[in-house]
Design a protein around this motif. Structure first.
Motif, PDB file in Angstrom:
ATOM      1  N   GLY A 228      -0.760  12.741  -5.239  1.00 14.58           N
ATOM      2  CA  GLY A 228       0.602  12.553  -5.726  1.00 14.58           C
ATOM      3  C   GLY A 228       1.280  13.874  -6.039  1.00 14.58           C
TER       4      GLY A 228
ATOM      5  N   ALA B  28      -0.891   8.331  -8.079  1.00 16.11           N
ATOM      6  CA  ALA B  28      -0.024   9.147  -7.220  1.00 16.11           C
ATOM      7  C   ALA B  28       1.408   9.117  -7.729  1.00 16.11           C
ATOM      8  CB  ALA B  28      -0.089   8.640  -5.784  1.00 16.11           C
ATOM      9  N   THR B  29       1.857   7.901  -8.150  1.00 10.08           N
ATOM     10  CA  THR B  29       3.221   7.770  -8.635  1.00 10.08           C
ATOM     11  C   THR B  29       3.442   8.610  -9.887  1.00 10.08           C
ATOM     12  OG1 THR B  29       3.217   5.529  -7.763  1.00 10.08           O
ATOM     13  CG2 THR B  29       4.990   6.102  -9.274  1.00 10.08           C
TER      14      THR B  29
ATOM     15  N   LEU C 104      -2.829   9.418   1.590  1.00  3.69           N
ATOM     16  CA  LEU C 104      -2.663   8.449   0.513  1.00  3.69           C
ATOM     17  C   LEU C 104      -2.454   7.056   1.083  1.00  3.69           C
ATOM     18  CD1 LEU C 104      -2.195   7.854  -2.503  1.00  3.69           C
ATOM     19  CD2 LEU C 104       0.222   8.303  -2.130  1.00  3.69           C
ATOM     20  N   LEU C 105      -1.621   6.966   2.104  1.00  6.03           N
ATOM     21  CA  LEU C 105      -1.341   5.659   2.698  1.00  6.03           C
ATOM     22  C   LEU C 105      -2.605   5.062   3.308  1.00  6.03           C
ATOM     23  CD1 LEU C 105       0.660   3.491   3.444  1.00  6.03           C
ATOM     24  CD2 LEU C 105       1.171   4.733   5.537  1.00  6.03           C
TER      25      LEU C 105
ATOM     26  N   ILE D 258      -2.471   4.228  -6.227  1.00  3.64           N
ATOM     27  CA  ILE D 258      -1.025   4.338  -6.049  1.00  3.64           C
ATOM     28  C   ILE D 258      -0.338   4.717  -7.360  1.00  3.64           C
ATOM     29  CG2 ILE D 258       1.071   3.029  -5.530  1.00  3.64           C
ATOM     30  CD1 ILE D 258      -0.521   1.475  -3.478  1.00  3.64           C
TER      31      ILE D 258
ATOM     32  N   SER E 211       0.820  -1.213   0.000  1.00  2.00           N
ATOM     33  CA  SER E 211       0.000   0.000   0.000  1.00  2.00           C
ATOM     34  C   SER E 211       0.850   1.257   0.000  1.00  2.00           C
ATOM     35  CB  SER E 211      -0.900   0.022   1.241  1.00  2.00           C
ATOM     36  OG  SER E 211      -1.592  -1.177   1.359  1.00  2.00           O
TER      37      SER E 211
ATOM     38  N   PHE F 286       7.717   5.742  -3.989  1.00  3.86           N
ATOM     39  CA  PHE F 286       8.382   7.033  -3.784  1.00  3.86           C
ATOM     40  C   PHE F 286       8.299   7.468  -2.321  1.00  3.86           C
ATOM     41  CE2 PHE F 286       4.095   7.918  -5.289  1.00  3.86           C
ATOM     42  CZ  PHE F 286       3.632   8.904  -4.426  1.00  3.86           C
TER      43      PHE F 286
ATOM     44  N   PHE G  71       3.477  12.140  -9.005  1.00  5.02           N
ATOM     45  CA  PHE G  71       4.715  12.445  -8.310  1.00  5.02           C
ATOM     46  C   PHE G  71       5.864  12.620  -9.304  1.00  5.02           C
ATOM     47  CE2 PHE G  71       8.716  10.951  -6.503  1.00  5.02           C
ATOM     48  CZ  PHE G  71       8.848  11.813  -5.432  1.00  5.02           C
TER      49      PHE G  71
ATOM     50  N   LEU H 232      -4.318  -0.232  -6.405  1.00  2.51           N
ATOM     51  CA  LEU H 232      -3.173  -0.103  -7.312  1.00  2.51           C
ATOM     52  C   LEU H 232      -3.306   1.147  -8.174  1.00  2.51           C
ATOM     53  CD1 LEU H 232      -2.537  -3.757  -8.525  1.00  2.51           C
ATOM     54  CD2 LEU H 232      -1.071  -2.330  -7.105  1.00  2.51           C
TER      55      LEU H 232
ATOM     56  N   LEU I 243       4.282  17.729   3.173  1.00  4.08           N
ATOM     57  CA  LEU I 243       4.394  16.387   2.619  1.00  4.08           C
ATOM     58  C   LEU I 243       3.648  15.374   3.478  1.00  4.08           C
ATOM     59  CD1 LEU I 243       6.600  14.531   0.662  1.00  4.08           C
ATOM     60  CD2 LEU I 243       6.961  13.730   2.981  1.00  4.08           C
TER      61      LEU I 243
ATOM     62  N   ALA J 106       0.734  12.539   2.300  1.00  5.50           N
ATOM     63  CA  ALA J 106       1.288  11.186   2.247  1.00  5.50           C
ATOM     64  C   ALA J 106       0.505  10.251   3.155  1.00  5.50           C
ATOM     65  CB  ALA J 106       2.762  11.209   2.647  1.00  5.50           C
TER      66      ALA J 106
ATOM     67  N   ILE K 255       2.306  15.564  -2.896  1.00  3.58           N
ATOM     68  CA  ILE K 255       3.517  14.985  -2.313  1.00  3.58           C
ATOM     69  C   ILE K 255       4.747  15.476  -3.079  1.00  3.58           C
ATOM     70  CG2 ILE K 255       4.746  12.829  -1.873  1.00  3.58           C
ATOM     71  CD1 ILE K 255       1.943  11.546  -1.479  1.00  3.58           C
ATOM     72  N   ARG K 256       4.591  15.575  -4.405  1.00  4.29           N
ATOM     73  CA  ARG K 256       5.703  16.074  -5.222  1.00  4.29           C
ATOM     74  C   ARG K 256       6.081  17.483  -4.778  1.00  4.29           C
ATOM     75  NH1 ARG K 256       7.771  15.640 -10.419  1.00  4.29           N
ATOM     76  NH2 ARG K 256       8.143  17.606 -11.496  1.00  4.29           N
TER      77      ARG K 256
ATOM     78  N   ASN L 250      -6.741  -1.788   0.183  1.00  2.00           N
ATOM     79  CA  ASN L 250      -5.992  -3.039   0.042  1.00  2.00           C
ATOM     80  C   ASN L 250      -6.420  -4.073   1.067  1.00  2.00           C
ATOM     81  OD1 ASN L 250      -4.176  -3.665  -1.950  1.00  2.00           O
ATOM     82  ND2 ASN L 250      -2.641  -2.230  -1.191  1.00  2.00           N
TER      83      ASN L 250
ATOM     84  N   ALA M 194      -4.913   3.903   0.431  1.00  2.00           N
ATOM     85  CA  ALA M 194      -4.439   2.692  -0.256  1.00  2.00           C
ATOM     86  C   ALA M 194      -4.484   1.493   0.680  1.00  2.00           C
ATOM     87  CB  ALA M 194      -3.014   2.912  -0.773  1.00  2.00           C
ATOM     88  N   LEU M 195      -4.075   1.704   1.923  1.00  2.00           N
ATOM     89  CA  LEU M 195      -4.024   0.586   2.860  1.00  2.00           C
ATOM     90  C   LEU M 195      -5.417   0.055   3.162  1.00  2.00           C
ATOM     91  CD1 LEU M 195      -2.115  -1.135   4.523  1.00  2.00           C
ATOM     92  CD2 LEU M 195      -2.382   0.462   6.415  1.00  2.00           C
TER      93      LEU M 195
END
Lengths: 565, 326, 306
Positions: free
Chosen positions: C257, C240-241, C282-283, C237, B140, B144, C244, C234, C275, C279, C260-261, C290, C286-287
């Motif tokens: 994302g 966000a990636t 987002l965690l 994430i 999760s 980055f 980022f 996914l 940040l 962050a 965070i960037r 998931n 996603a968590l």
């Protein structure tokens, strides 16, 4: 004389979210050396659980609740894991049902044998190797020296089961527990494996527990038998006694339900402990009912269906390029007629192509060559889609596996109504609903079933639903593809009775497919014997059993487990 | 068996040709190559000459063929942004990415397989719970963020390791390596941890689910019924059967490590091809994008091919051609 | 009606949900986050995209502390522009979730359709579709997404790039993920196609389209649902990636994302909250998704029950 294995008041339970499920209750069994004890029972009887409990191999969360187990007088229940492990394979050997999955696919036979021998006997690599070859020879594998280097996939099912037996014999155990050792095998191989077990038992004075659902196997193989029902021991005694003079009602009904192999009976006697049989449609009159409507019977004396020289080949892989594909001929040059009102049987072992014939006739898999004439119409010559659908409606099928033949996401009422809706057979919604309820009554399920889902029913009840669905298009020709092979024997008797009744009431014509010779004898007027995709012999049923012509038919009849009362 | 090897090889070539087509189409159709190559000062004659020179007037298949021939000879065009041959840029930057990928793949495989086997044998227990919880957080947590976190702890707060760059590198021929200096090795730690952690989680979960599946098989039950010891059952029978399917997917994973390096390289300003690629996307530097695509697909196809051949060596069922891959 | 509700309540799925505190907590968290994202314009204290509410003097306000210049208090602090972090996060989450959901729906529709078709048709169609899927599977989702993003960027006119960015993002994430759905749908459908109820449906005269959608699809919903849940995590994430990396949501519509960037550059100079809060959000998102997917997979797959 002290029993080899003695089980006293065994109780096995599986805790679950709704409490404790008791799989085996208050069961006491003894086995002597050199004796084959059969444990027989229908699904859910707890017979396999006994074997696993003795071995200390109960699947979690199962546990031995009460009872004692003695092997040669010393207690073996409650031993530590390590002590039990030393016992397994060393003093008690076990044989599983499916030889295709019992062996590690990526190791050689030699490696699997040698590791077992070394584990228990502590021999050197070379000594163990020699012993492994001896064992394979003893279970009847030719060229054992070369074949021992091979992998499981290079052995046929029967050969693999021989290796499994050799593995169970590695350390000369005193007791062998065989859990449905021949259920996954064809009749001819079944006979060989059972002979092998009998021989080992006599020769080495090993005690054998043979767990099976098949009364024929019990009658042919065992010295004594224990009958189980819903986790309880019903009765135990010498095999001849129990079969000829059962004392308890359940044993009586179980034995009555087994199709006799030596004669034809009209109906199976009503079984005492069945789970559903009632609510038969009262005062059913075909001429006035929906089911009798639209029948176009012109009895011209011709066959209802004529199959001429049909063949079917399947591609073995789905290569994108045509020239890379390889094919297998599932059936070759099959011809037969089925007369109106009769039951024509197709019998054969697995892979003989009998189910393919059914699927070619229904059009699920179109024939590669040959012709099929149904009610004087050549199916290949039909041009219009409407005509094709009308003919297809006349041919329906009852399937083998009641658990996969019903869509679990649909209510039973919807499942049976679907054919009526698709083929626009009922004028109004009211009529359709009343037809669905009548059909449920007709197959003996009762009207409440319509609102439920398939998972709320047992295997036998599901098969009744499947039959009701097939009848909902008002077919004339019903193909029964192994309709009872997934069912317990008492349920099988009910379903076979139902099929006989329906045939009479609705003037149906059957194509009955099975691998079970005694069942064929009860159901069919004429029988065709299939082998490797070819029809080797066609004959009247009694003539076929009394005077088989083809060698293959002779061996089938010879090898079928004899069950006579 | 030989025909299988041949068929697989042909498939690989087909995949490469397809990817090449995609790469070439990018060249040809995304933006106007002439416009990209010529600056503001241009005449119609210049354009005409350049179109002729680039072969843009030829039919498409011929252009594609020319493109392939040049690519095989190592001519992948000139970067719009840097004005240098793409191949030179790649040769300069590739060692950084490969060294990073190698270290993190080794780390991911080793610990992924170990943890996976451990957690499927010990289904309950403190360590298992710790590993499983960690793995869920692992999937999760975007890569980055892991990178930023590691930089914060080990570079900013503790000051143990550098937060960006490769440290000192040594030139071995045209290959610049960070393995030979202390600062180079130190600089590798955080990026490879960042890159490997996520892959390790995936491999661990895969091994765990495959092995749990294997442990439910009849031949494992039968092995127990024969009285074999747990050690024999787990490590001789179960692990080998588990690793066969794991190898294929782990091979794919190896490929994705190179792709995921894009993120790690961005976070750590690691001078590899990933950083180059992400810059080229931002500035629509098509030749670099196309070259990266082709480079990475050659790698993937090669890895896949090797994995399939490995499979063939391990699984006796395949050697006899009993089952096929499709 | 009550009986129906009772049956749902008593079903195995519900029971296993009630047995799993992890599932319940993560369901709560994800529901709260999703509701907050939907209601962002109503509950956010400021509109971070309205320049008139911005005051540069408020820049770098620490969380829960009065700003030394203006004395205003921001719950989660402000960024360099003086934007309230809480509002920015709420709006950012909105974009993250929107992209995630749209991409998953797009991938699901495409993948499930192709997978079901491949399974039912078999033969050449199946071989071709699955070969394409295999080849794409060789390329990691992130790479596929970046490539599609890059190509699409090359095609869009410069002045439309920012407007189109979100949709390009959805397209690229969706196209990178359809393979999972196709494989799972095909795998499950292949099992169903073998079952006899499909033959029964053919025999009573049902047409292939109806068999696929009325008979097979309802029976393959469970594994698709599991994949959809895991894919959502996914996709969030991945979005966000990409953002980022600077190849995702544009600065005008920042997702988590992007935040965070932006925050990364201030993180090491002491302004950690710029940040930290995006962050963490987002965690959590996603968590929790998931964990739900993980629970769902175990609950719907009785084989895994130990």
């Amino acid at each position: 004389m002290m029993a080899l294995l003695e089980i006293k008041n065994m109780m096995v339970e599986f805790p679950n979210r709704r409490g404790n499920f008791t799989a085996v209750e208050d069961t006491s069994i003894e086995v002597a050396a050199g004796e084959i004890l059969g444990i027989v029972g229908e699904s859910g009887a707890g017979k396999s659980t006994i074997g696993n409990a003795v071995m200390g191999l109960l699947q979690a969360p199962g546990r031995l609740g009460e009872g004692k187990v003695y092997l040669n007088g010393s207690r073996i229940d409650g031993l530590s894991g390590e002590q039990l492990r030393k016992l397994r394979g060393n003093r008690i050997g076990m044989i599983f049902q499916d030889p295709m999955t019992s062996l590690n696919p990526i190791e050689t036979m030699e490696m699997q044998l040698v590791e077992t021998i070394q584990e228990h006997l502590g021999l050197s690599q070379n000594e163990a190797s020699t012993r492994a070859v001896d064992l394979l020879e003893r279970v009847g594998i030719e060229n054992a020296k070369e074949r021992i280097k091979q992998y499981p996939h290079q052995f046929s099912g029967g050969m693999r089961q021989r290796v499994v037996i050799a593995l169970a014999l590695c350390a000369e155990p005193e007791l062998i527990i065989a859990d449905e050792p021949t259920t996954a095998l064809d009749v001819s191989i079944q006979a060989q494996i059972l002979d092998l077990i009998k021989e080992l038992c006599r020769e080495k004075q090993v005690g054998v527990i043979l767990i099976t659902h098949d009364m024929g196997v019990i009658a042919e193989t065992t010295d004594r038998v224990a009958v189980m029902y819903k986790g309880r021991l019903i009765e135990a005694g010498s095999t001849t006694d129990v079969i000829h003079n059962p004392r308890k009602p359940y044993s009586k009904s179980l034995i009555a339900a087994v199709p006799p192999s030596n004669r034809k009976i009209e109906r199976f006697p009503k079984v005492a402990m069945d789970d559903s049989d009632g609510g038969r449609l009262q005062n059913f009159d075909l001429s006035s009912h929906w089911l009798g409507r639209g029948k176009r019977f012109k009895d011209t004396g011709n066959a209802l269906i004529s199959v001429r020289h049909i063949s079917k080949r399947f591609p073995l892989n789905s290569a994108i390029l045509k020239r890379k594909r390889t094919y297998i001929d599932a059936i070759r040059d099959i011809s037969f007629d089925v007369m109106p009102g009769e039951t024509f049987g197709l019998v054969g072992e697995s892979g003989s192509g009998k189910s393919t014939v059914a699927r070619v006739i229904t059009g699920i898999h179109p024939a590669t060559s040959g012709s099929i004439v149904f009610a004087d119409t050549d199916l290949a010559k039909i041009k219009s889609g409407a005509e094709r659908r009308r003919i297809r409606r006349d041919v329906q099928m009852v399937f083998q596996d009641p658990y996969s033949s019903l869509n679990g996401r649909m209510r039973v009422g919807t499942i049976i109504a679907e054919p009526i809706i698709v083929n626009r057979l009922a004028g109004t919604k009211v009529e359709r609903e009343s037809v669905v309820l009548d059909l449920l009554d007709l197959v003996g399920l009762g009207r409440d079933a319509a609102r439920k889902y398939p998972h709320e029913f047992s295997g036998g009840q599901r098969q009744r639903i499947s039959i009701a669905r097939a009848l909902a298009t008002r077919p004339r020709f019903l193909i029964c593809d192994e309709p009872t092979s997934a069912l317990d024997v008492s349920i099988q008797a009910q379903i076979l009775n139902l099929l006989k009744d329906l045939q009479e009431q609705l003037n149906l014509t059957y194509l009955f497919i099975s691998h079970d010779m005694p069942v064929m004898r009860q159901m069919c007027d004429r029988i065709g014997v299939m082998r490797n995709g070819k029809l080797v012999e066609t004959s009247e049923t009694e003539a076929l059993f009394n005077d088989p012509q083809h060698d293959y038919t002779k061996s089938l009849i010879e090898l079928m487990p004899k069950f006579t009362k | 068996m030989l025909s299988y090897v041949f068929r697989r090889a042909m498939q690989s070539v087909l995949v490469l040709l397809t990817v090449g087509l995609v790469a070439f189409s990018m060249f040809r159709f995304v933006g106007d190559p002439v416009e990209n190559l010529l600056g503001q000062e241009r005449t119609d004659a210049d354009i005409e000459r350049l179109r002729e020179q680039l072969g843009l007037e030829d039919p498409f298949p011929i252009q594609y063929w020319e493109f392939l021939t040049r690519a095989v000879q190592g001519d992948l065009g000139i970067s719009f942004r840097q004005g240098r041959p793409v191949v030179d840029i790649f040769i300069e930057r590739l060692p950084a990415t490969l060294e990073l990928a190698f270290v993190s793949a080794a780390f991911a495989f080793l610990f992924g397989v170990l943890f996976g086997i451990y957690t499927s044998i010990r289904r309950k227990g403190f360590l298992t719970n710790v590993i499983l919880t960690g793995s869920l957080i692992g999937v999760s947590l975007p890569t980055f963020l892991i990178g930023i976190l590691l930089i914060y702890v080990f570079a900013v707060e503790l000051g143990w390791l550098p937060s960006f760059g490769r440290g000192d590198v040594v030139q071995v021929g045209r290959w610049s390596t960070g393995f030979l200096t202390e600062s180079g090795l130190k600089a590798l730690v955080l990026p490879s941890l960042t890159l490997g952690l996520y892959q390790m989680t995936l491999i661990m979960r895969l091994v765990r689910s495959e092995m749990s599946e294997v442990l439910r098989q009849d031949y494992i039950r039968f092995a127990r019924a024969r009285g074999l010891s747990d050690r024999t059952i787990y490590f001789r029978h179960a692990v080998k059967n588990t690793l066969i399917p794991v190898i294929t997917i782990a091979g794919l994973q190896l490929g994705s490590i190179i792709a995921f390096a894009i993120i790690t390289e961005t976070v750590f300003q690691w001078p590899g091809v990933g950083l180059l690629f992400i810059d080229s996307v931002q500035f629509v530097d098509i030749p670099v994008m196309a070259a990266y695509l082709m480079m990475i697909s050659v790698m993937f196809v090669a890895i896949n091919f090797i994995v399939d051949m490995l499979y063939l060596a391990i699984d006796p069922r395949l050697r006899d051609g009993k089952t096929s891959f499709s | 009606m009550i009986g129906h509700l009772h049956r749902i309540w008593d079903s195995d799925l519900c029971w296993s949900f009630r047995q799993s505190p992890v599932a319940m907590v993560s369901a709560c968290i994800s529901t709260v986050l999703i509701v907050c994202a939907i209601l962002a314009p109503l509950i956010a204290p400021y509109n971070p995209f309205d320049p008139s509410t911005l005051n540069l003097m408020n820049g770098f306000s620490r969380p829960m502390e009065p700003n030394p210049f203006t004395g205003e208090i921001f719950l989660l602090g402000t960024d360099d522009q003086g934007r309230d972090m809480l509002s920015t996060i709420l709006y950012g989450m909105r974009i993250s979730l929107f992209v995630g959901f749209m991409a998953v729906i797009f991938a699901m529709v495409l993948g499930v359709l192709l997978g079901l078709f491949a399974a039912y048709a078999g033969g050449r169609a199946d071989a071709i579709i699955m070969r394409i899927a295999d080849v794409q599977l060789t390329f990691p989702a992130i790479l596929v997404a970046i490539l599609i993003f890059g190509i699409a960027k090359g095609f869009t006119p410069v002045h439309l790039r920012d407007q189109m960015a979100i949709w390009v993002l959805i397209l690229s994430i969706g196209l990178s993920d359809w393979v999972q759905f196709a494989r799972v749908a095909r795998g499950a459908a292949l099992v169903e196609v073998q079952k006899e109820y499909v033959e029964a449906a053919i025999l009573i005269g049902r047409k292939p389209g109806i068999i696929i959608f009325r008979h097979i699809l309802p029976n393959v919903v469970s594994p698709i649902l599991v994949i959809a849940t895991i894919s959502l995590a996914l996709a969030i994430i991945l979005e966000a990636t990409l953002s980022f990396l600077g190849v995702g949501a544009p600065p005008t519509e920042p997702s988590l994302g992007t935040l965070i960037r932006i925050g990364q550059s201030f993180f090491f100079s002491g302004e950690w909250w710029i940040l930290f809060f995006p962050a963490t959000t987002l965690l959590m998102l996603a968590l929790s998704v998931n964990l739900l997917g993980d629970w769902l997979r175990d609950a719907l797959n009785p084989k895994l029950g130990e």
